[in-house]
Design a protein around this motif. Structure first.
Motif, mmCIF file in Angstrom:
data_model
loop_
_atom_site.group_PDB
_atom_site.id
_atom_site.type_symbol
_atom_site.label_atom_id
_atom_site.label_comp_id
_atom_site.label_asym_id
_atom_site.label_seq_id
_atom_site.Cartn_x
_atom_site.Cartn_y
_atom_site.Cartn_z
ATOM 1 N N THR A 132 0.821 -1.210 0.000
ATOM 2 C CA THR A 132 0.000 0.000 0.000
ATOM 3 C C THR A 132 0.854 1.259 0.000
ATOM 4 O OG1 THR A 132 -1.805 -1.127 1.148
ATOM 5 C CG2 THR A 132 -1.771 1.282 1.258
ATOM 6 N N TYR A 133 1.914 1.267 0.801
ATOM 7 C CA TYR A 133 2.709 2.484 0.980
ATOM 8 C C TYR A 133 4.066 2.431 0.276
ATOM 9 C CZ TYR A 133 -0.800 3.771 4.405
ATOM 10 O OH TYR A 133 -1.981 4.095 5.027
ATOM 11 N N ASN A 134 4.253 1.467 -0.626
ATOM 12 C CA ASN A 134 5.487 1.380 -1.405
ATOM 13 C C ASN A 134 6.731 1.315 -0.521
ATOM 14 O OD1 ASN A 134 4.382 1.414 -4.032
ATOM 15 N ND2 ASN A 134 4.138 3.634 -3.971
ATOM 16 N N VAL A 135 6.665 0.494 0.508
ATOM 17 C CA VAL A 135 7.818 0.264 1.380
ATOM 18 C C VAL A 135 8.097 -1.232 1.400
ATOM 19 C CG1 VAL A 135 7.322 2.286 2.800
ATOM 20 C CG2 VAL A 135 6.385 0.054 3.464
ATOM 21 N N SER A 136 9.229 -1.608 1.974
ATOM 22 C CA SER A 136 9.538 -3.028 2.082
ATOM 23 C C SER A 136 8.728 -3.654 3.207
ATOM 24 C CB SER A 136 11.030 -3.222 2.356
ATOM 25 O OG SER A 136 11.375 -2.751 3.642
ATOM 26 N N GLU A 137 8.646 -4.977 3.179
ATOM 27 C CA GLU A 137 7.912 -5.685 4.232
ATOM 28 C C GLU A 137 8.534 -5.428 5.598
ATOM 29 O OE1 GLU A 137 7.022 -9.399 6.700
ATOM 30 O OE2 GLU A 137 8.888 -8.405 6.122
ATOM 31 N N ARG A 138 9.852 -5.354 5.648
ATOM 32 C CA ARG A 138 10.534 -5.092 6.918
ATOM 33 C C ARG A 138 10.224 -3.695 7.425
ATOM 34 N NH1 ARG A 138 16.489 -7.067 7.615
ATOM 35 N NH2 ARG A 138 15.241 -8.954 7.928
ATOM 36 N N CYS A 290 -8.042 -9.955 21.379
ATOM 37 C CA CYS A 290 -8.641 -9.139 20.318
ATOM 38 C C CYS A 290 -7.857 -9.351 19.032
ATOM 39 C CB CYS A 290 -8.618 -7.662 20.716
ATOM 40 S SG CYS A 290 -9.398 -6.542 19.515
ATOM 41 N N VAL A 291 -8.576 -9.419 17.914
ATOM 42 C CA VAL A 291 -7.965 -9.544 16.593
ATOM 43 C C VAL A 291 -8.436 -8.392 15.736
ATOM 44 C CG1 VAL A 291 -7.766 -10.955 14.511
ATOM 45 C CG2 VAL A 291 -7.854 -12.055 16.752
ATOM 46 N N ILE A 292 -7.495 -7.712 15.101
ATOM 47 C CA ILE A 292 -7.837 -6.683 14.125
ATOM 48 C C ILE A 292 -7.085 -6.984 12.833
ATOM 49 C CG2 ILE A 292 -8.334 -4.921 15.858
ATOM 50 C CD1 ILE A 292 -5.628 -3.658 15.218
ATOM 51 N N THR A 293 -7.522 -6.367 11.754
ATOM 52 C CA THR A 293 -6.937 -6.601 10.440
ATOM 53 C C THR A 293 -6.086 -5.401 10.022
ATOM 54 O OG1 THR A 293 -8.847 -5.648 9.305
ATOM 55 C CG2 THR A 293 -8.921 -8.013 9.821
ATOM 56 N N ALA A 294 -5.493 -5.490 8.831
ATOM 57 C CA ALA A 294 -4.660 -4.390 8.339
ATOM 58 C C ALA A 294 -5.471 -3.112 8.198
ATOM 59 C CB ALA A 294 -4.044 -4.782 6.989
ATOM 60 N N ARG A 295 -6.680 -3.229 7.691
ATOM 61 C CA ARG A 295 -7.521 -2.041 7.539
ATOM 62 C C ARG A 295 -7.883 -1.442 8.890
ATOM 63 N NH1 ARG A 295 -12.219 -3.593 3.338
ATOM 64 N NH2 ARG A 295 -11.864 -5.731 4.024
ATOM 65 N N GLU A 296 -8.157 -2.313 9.860
ATOM 66 C CA GLU A 296 -8.499 -1.814 11.189
ATOM 67 C C GLU A 296 -7.284 -1.229 11.903
ATOM 68 O OE1 GLU A 296 -12.151 -4.523 12.747
ATOM 69 O OE2 GLU A 296 -10.294 -5.605 12.295
ATOM 70 N N LEU A 297 -6.088 -1.712 11.574
ATOM 71 C CA LEU A 297 -4.881 -1.123 12.149
ATOM 72 C C LEU A 297 -4.738 0.333 11.715
ATOM 73 C CD1 LEU A 297 -2.221 -1.775 13.757
ATOM 74 C CD2 LEU A 297 -1.154 -2.073 11.522
ATOM 75 N N LEU A 298 -5.049 0.614 10.445
ATOM 76 C CA LEU A 298 -5.003 2.001 9.973
ATOM 77 C C LEU A 298 -6.092 2.837 10.636
ATOM 78 C CD1 LEU A 298 -4.328 1.449 6.161
ATOM 79 C CD2 LEU A 298 -2.687 1.889 7.999
ATOM 80 N N THR A 463 -2.608 -14.050 1.832
ATOM 81 C CA THR A 463 -2.403 -12.657 1.430
ATOM 82 C C THR A 463 -3.654 -12.067 0.793
ATOM 83 O OG1 THR A 463 -1.409 -13.492 -0.620
ATOM 84 C CG2 THR A 463 0.097 -12.803 1.139
ATOM 85 N N ASN A 464 -4.611 -12.918 0.447
ATOM 86 C CA ASN A 464 -5.883 -12.480 -0.125
ATOM 87 C C ASN A 464 -6.990 -12.508 0.921
ATOM 88 O OD1 ASN A 464 -7.698 -11.655 -2.131
ATOM 89 N ND2 ASN A 464 -8.189 -13.767 -2.705
ATOM 90 N N ILE A 469 -5.944 -4.862 2.846
ATOM 91 C CA ILE A 469 -6.300 -3.615 2.170
ATOM 92 C C ILE A 469 -6.642 -3.911 0.721
ATOM 93 C CG2 ILE A 469 -5.459 -1.338 1.486
ATOM 94 C CD1 ILE A 469 -3.655 -1.461 3.983
ATOM 95 N N LYS A 470 -7.796 -3.436 0.293
ATOM 96 C CA LYS A 470 -8.269 -3.713 -1.058
ATOM 97 C C LYS A 470 -7.698 -2.693 -2.035
ATOM 98 C CE LYS A 470 -10.599 -7.133 0.460
ATOM 99 N NZ LYS A 470 -10.073 -8.501 0.256
ATOM 100 N N VAL A 471 -7.623 -3.100 -3.284
ATOM 101 C CA VAL A 471 -7.015 -2.251 -4.297
ATOM 102 C C VAL A 471 -7.773 -0.934 -4.447
ATOM 103 C CG1 VAL A 471 -8.330 -3.352 -6.166
ATOM 104 C CG2 VAL A 471 -6.163 -2.201 -6.672
ATOM 105 N N GLY A 472 -9.080 -0.956 -4.235
ATOM 106 C CA GLY A 472 -9.861 0.269 -4.356
ATOM 107 C C GLY A 472 -9.569 1.298 -3.287
#
Length: 618
Positions: A132-138, A290-298, A463-464, A469-472
């Motif tokens: 999403t942010y054009n950074v490395s995984e690390r 508690c479990v949150i997702t990538a979208r919820e982290l943002l 990863t899906n 985070i969705k492409v839209g």
């Protein structure tokens, strides 16, 4: 609910059955109810005479409730897990401070208004944020750590300035799951009539487990007994911290950041609580609160007015990451780098869901050094057969991969025991639990006697996941964070197709470990492995040693099996709990109550009972 999904989010589905009546439950009654016939067909005249129905909405409940998979009571428990729950907990409880050497103030043990906050992060989540942010995984991992534990993140605000003491990479406990899975698969081969039936089916995907428990009870004897990396991490963190620091399990709060919403459902399971390893009286405390997702982290960062892409992309200062209270486990959790980086051909075999099948194949190949792996593609990219062939050309191990519910349904049908024929002299073939060949032939997997099958609910793997985070949303997130354009990737502001986007996420996932060495991160601690360790490549190079007169494989596909077994022995010694209890779980057949009399009146009681059983800060 913690998230509202759009119809475009649902890229795979289970065909709704007769019990899937969610729309009927939410719409106003259009005609007087006929109590004697609840499934009466509505005629065209009745539809025109009724009021127009409200617009349909797809919520988290509906996403998990295909064919009645999730009850209303479970949906309540799932909805409680969100970024809002994280913020409320941080506001409600102060943080139990841990010193740099892993000790804490004894006065904190008597303060019920304080907790030790710990978190675990999946590599798929880091990959989604990296793409999403054009950074490395690390770098994405560093940003997550800075948000959860750094001075520019959650600690910069809130009533108590609380943050997370330790943030753990679930890739570490994935290695434990892989070693245990290989041993389990071998045990099933050695004892065909044992408790675990062949083929052994992966149990790390909660969406698949939910589907099997509530619709296909004949699958349960085939399910792997192992906990998922999320559950293993929760058990390890809470059990060891409780023992070493002398805190109660309910004083430890564990947040998991995962790629799919179904992981929330896994965290709510009664089998994954402190009762299995602590034995304390009273309410059980969940291993994962508690479990949150990538979208919820943002959303978590946005709620605190924190710009996630502007967080430092560097490791936390050492004073913000105290030592884990057990030195041996501290080295295992934090003393080495992520080892995901592999070549493209290997990534196709490993997949993005943990690499269970890949590790088991190479574990078997290590036992037969002259063997080769034969790959046969199925009807689509998510169905693949793998055969281990000996030097003489004999196939001695058969395994498969089935991703996506459409493919899973085919697998389940082939595993269904054959009905006993009433015709005289009927053959008993197909009644031994092997994969059956349905009408028509020639397809991959049909008629194959699998030993192991890797099963995941999402097409393409984890990863899906639905929480990624969705492409839209990418363009909006990049513009809000001010990233993307300055990196020269203006063309990517024209959004790629979903398939291309998943390719970028997969590329970020496999980039882990490819960058320079992490500062302050040690290589394998060879002393814990009992001597010098020659690092093996992921294809065909294995180190063997003679233990008790028998040749044992020590390293398989880069995973040091001795190191993992030493950890398990140490973990068991620290907690006083046997290894099987720590790493294994159970499953049960669940009968749906949809459409049954009294189901609506009992929902309140079920919610209350499940909430009490779940425990963990509610």
């Amino acid at each position: 609910m913690s998230a509202i999904l759009s119809a475009d989010d649902l890229n795979d589905f289970i065909n709704p059955g007769i019990a899937c009546i969610k729309p009927v439950e939410t719409l106003p009654k259009q005609q007087p109810a006929n109590e004697g016939n609840p499934y009466e067909v509505t005629t065209e005249e009745k539809v025109h005479a009724a009021q127009p129905p409200p617009p349909a909405q797809i919520s988290l409940t509906d996403c998990l409730a295909c064919s009645g998979c999730v009850t209303s009571a479970e949906a309540v428990l799932v909805s409680l897990q969100s970024h809002s729950e994280v913020l409320d907990t941080l506001e409600r409880y102060g943080e139990i401070k841990v010193s740099s050497n892993g000790n804490l103030d004894e006065t904190a043990l008597e303060n019920d208004k304080k907790k030790v906050f710990v978190a675990s992060v999946s590599p798929q989540t880091r990959a989604s944020l990296a793409a999403t942010y054009n950074v490395s995984e690390r770098e994405a991992g560093y940003m997550i750590n800075q948000l959860l534990s750094g001075s520019y993140g959650l600690r910069s605000g809130g009533l108590h300035g609380s943050g997370f003491t330790w943030v753990v990479d679930t890739n570490v406990m994935r290695e434990v799951a892989l070693v245990a899975a290989a041993d389990e698969a071998q045990a099933a081969m050695d004892s065909p009539s044992g408790e675990l039936k062949r083929p052994v089916l992966t149990s790390a995907c909660p969406g698949w487990i939910c589907y099997a428990e509530k619709t296909h009870s004949h699958i349960l004897p085939h399910l792997s007994k192992l906990k998922s990396p999320q559950a293993l991490t929760g058990t390890l963190l809470k059990s060891v911290i409780s023992k070493r620091l002398g805190v109660r399990p309910d004083q430890i709060w564990h947040l998991a950041i995962m790629p799919c919403f179904d992981k929330k459902l896994e965290a709510s399971r009664a089998e994954l609580t402190s009762h299995t390893w602590h034995g304390q009286e009273g309410n059980a405390v969940r291993d994962v609160d508690c479990v949150i997702t990538a979208r919820e982290l943002l959303m978590l960062a946005e709620s605190r007015n924190i710009s996630f892409p502007c967080l430092p992309r560097t490791p936390l200062p050492k004073h913000l990451r105290p030592s884990f209270p057990d030195p041996h486990i501290d080295r295992f959790l934090f003393g080495r780098k992520n080892k995901n980086a592999v070549d493209k051909d290997a990534s196709n075999t490993i997949g993005t869901s943990g690499g269970y099948l890949h590790h088991i194949l190479h574990s078997q190949q290590a036992r037969h050094p002259d063997s080769t792996i034969r790959v046969q593609r199925g009807r689509n990219n998510d169905v693949v057969d793998y055969h281990l062939v000996s030097a003489t050309g004999e196939i001695f191990f058969k395994a498969g991969r089935y991703y996506g519910f459409r493919n899973i349904q085919n697998l389940v049908r082939r595993l269904r025991p054959a009905k006993a024929s009433r015709m005289p002299g009927a053959s008993a073939a197909g009644r031994k639990g092997i994969v059956r060949k349905p009408g028509g032939g020639g397809a991959v997997g049909e008629g194959q006697d699998y030993a192991y099958v890797e099963v995941m609910a999402c097409p393409g793997g984890c990863t899906n996941g639905g929480g990624q985070i969705k492409v839209g949303d990418v363009l909006t997130l990049r513009q809000a964070g001010g990233t993307g354009v300055e990196n020269g990737s203006v063309e990517h502001q024209v959004l790629p197709l979903q398939k291309e986007w998943l390719g970028l996420v997969d590329e970020a996932y496999w980039s882990a470990g490819a960058s320079d060495d992490e500062e302050g991160c040690d290589e394998y601690d060879v002393m814990d492995s009992g001597g010098d360790v020659a690092m093996a490549e992921s294809h065909g190079t294995y180190l063997k040693s003679d233990m008790d007169g028998q040749a044992k494989t020590d390293i398989v596909a880069g995973v040091d099996r001795r190191k993992v077994r030493n950890l398990l022995d140490h973990w068991s010694a620290v907690t006083g709990v046997d290894r099987e209890t720590l790493v294994c779980t159970t499953y049960r057949a669940v009968e749906s109550d949809v459409g049954k009399s009294g189901a609506e009146t009992s929902e309140v009681e079920k919610v209350s009972a499940l909430a009490v059983a779940a425990g963990g800060g509610w």
